[in-house]
Design a protein around this motif. Structure first.
Motif, mmCIF file in Angstrom:
data_model
loop_
_atom_site.group_PDB
_atom_site.id
_atom_site.type_symbol
_atom_site.label_atom_id
_atom_site.label_comp_id
_atom_site.label_asym_id
_atom_site.label_seq_id
_atom_site.Cartn_x
_atom_site.Cartn_y
_atom_site.Cartn_z
ATOM 1 N N THR A 162 0.836 -1.202 0.000
ATOM 2 C CA THR A 162 0.000 0.000 0.000
ATOM 3 C C THR A 162 0.870 1.250 0.000
ATOM 4 O O THR A 162 0.594 2.209 -0.739
ATOM 5 N N ALA A 368 -5.550 0.087 -1.494
ATOM 6 C CA ALA A 368 -5.859 -0.062 -0.072
ATOM 7 C C ALA A 368 -5.568 -1.478 0.410
ATOM 8 O O ALA A 368 -5.232 -1.692 1.583
ATOM 9 N N GLU A 370 -7.311 -4.248 1.178
ATOM 10 C CA GLU A 370 -8.017 -4.730 2.358
ATOM 11 C C GLU A 370 -7.996 -6.247 2.502
ATOM 12 O O GLU A 370 -8.068 -6.770 3.621
#
Length: 416
Positions: A162, A368, A370
């Motif tokens: 990231t 991101a 996730e």
């Protein structure tokens, strides 16, 4: 950060990451929209490498090519005959087909923009770190590692990815299914009231995986899923198969269990690996909620069909819910009732959705990442259950992380 801080941050990240996607409390059965098929033409094609061309690797590489947004540039597999045959079928130039343990390095050096890692979990942490150092986007299979040090390493690599604006996506199918996703959101939003208990299973019929005698080195165990029989190579059955439903439960309940108590045994006729093919694990949460998980790999297909493999029943004070890989998903009762229905074609459809998401993330700069922390959490919980079942005693997650035990593999005699 130290291990205590890591555990606290993991718990917080799991809870926040799930609850942020919670739906409102409407008591309706609104249909969940289907995910459209990805388009077949793209202005921007991603130059892709694939590491691991076993059964699932070959299948997944074909789906990437079918998507239309990728140029399948280079491939690698430990076995030369495999990479040549399957590389030819995928239309990859012979000069960009690599074999041996270091084949993934040659793929990274070939000029790819992104890499698919789908060979043997023992190697994933090293391969992911090398890919990031090469500035390459990462698409990885589960489980992300076979032990705690490797799993934590993947978490760090995801954070660094990231920071470096590189995409890192871990391929889980259940969260991509619209119906399962809706059930998970409603449970996470409190739709069941206070949770009481969870029951899940990872039953699979058709006989145990082939587990032939050990030979002079590991080469014979690095194909045909034989490596799943060895905890150090593949994380065991709970990490390779059951992890799908473990991941779904964690997304729904929004936190990690504090401990696990378990039992396990082998029933395959002549086991040579150390993976358990039958386990019963009771996970305990800090608030007293109990999660019972049963994992059975055997031969009675009728029993497994009636049980419903890779499914979880979540019971709350006000309502109950079910998530499933192949069966039905729903919320029964309460303020967030959802009649639900059957989960369909998830094996193919889930992978296709992830492949489309990976393309969007890379081309649109969405980093991101996730899915990495979620994959780390589910791997840790599978490792917790694996160790509790193997030791037949209570093991805490904090102690598992504190011990940080590395599973060593003897690579002598293998082709570099």
């Amino acid at each position: 950060m130290n291990r205590r801080e890591f555990l606290e941050k993991t718990l917080a990240a799991a809870a926040v990451g799930t609850l942020l996607g919670a739906v409102d409390g409407r008591a309706d059965d609104a249909p969940v929209p289907a995910t459209p098929a990805p388009p077949r033409a793209y202005a921007r094609k991603i130059k892709l490498g694939v590491v691991g061309l076993g059964g699932r690797g070959r299948w997944l590489a074909g789906l990437f090519r079918q998507h239309g947004g990728y140029d399948l540039h280079a491939v690698a597999d430990y076995f030369p005959a495999v990479v040549d045959a399957r590389g030819a079928a995928l239309g990859v130039d012979p000069a960009r087909r690599f074999s041996g343990l270091s084949g993934y390095k040659r793929v990274l050096e070939s000029g790819v923009e992104a890499i698919v890692i789908i060979d043997i979990p023992y190697f994933y942490p090293e391969q992911a770190e090398a890919a990031l150092e090469a500035g390459v986007h990462i698409y990885m299979a589960k489980p992300v590692a076979a032990d705690v040090p490797g799993t934590l390493s993947i978490g760090r690599t995801g954070q660094r990815a990231t920071g470096k604006q590189r995409v890192f996506l871990v391929d889980y199918q259940m969260p991509t299914d619209p119906l399962n996703a809706e059930v998970i959101r409603r449970v996470a939003a409190g739709g069941l009231g206070p949770l009481q208990t969870v029951f899940s299973n990872g039953a699979a019929g058709g006989g145990a995986l082939s587990d032939p005698p050990l030979t002079g080195n590991l080469e014979d165990r690095m194909q045909n899923l034989i490596w799943v029989n060895d905890d150090a190579l593949g994380c065991g059955y709970i990490g390779n198969y059951d992890i799908h439903i473990v991941d779904a439960v964690l997304r729904a309940v929004g936190r990690l269990p504090a401990s696990a108590d378990g039992w396990g045994a082998n029933y395959r006729p002549a086991p040579h690996g150390d993976a358990l093919d039958s386990t019963c694990v009771s996970y305990m949460f800090d608030d007293g909620t109990v999660w019972n998980h049963q994992s059975v790999k055997g031969t009675c297909d009728a029993w497994f069909a009636s049980t419903g493999s890779l499914a979880a029943e979540i019971q709350g004070r006000d309502a109950s819910a079910r998530v499933s890989y192949w069966g039905k998903a729903y919320v029964r009762g309460g303020a967030m009732h959802l009649g639900g229905g059957p989960v369909e074609n998830l094996y193919d459809a889930g992978a296709l959705r992830n492949i489309a998401t990976f393309h969007e993330n890379v081309t649109q700069g969405r980093c991101a990442n996730e899915t990495v922390q979620q994959a780390v959490d589910s791997a840790l919980v599978c490792l917790l259950g694996r160790e509790a079942a193997a030791q037949r005693r209570k093991v805490t997650l904090a102690d598992l992380i504190r011990e940080n035990r590395r599973l060593e593999v003897d690579l002598r005699g293998l082709k570099a």
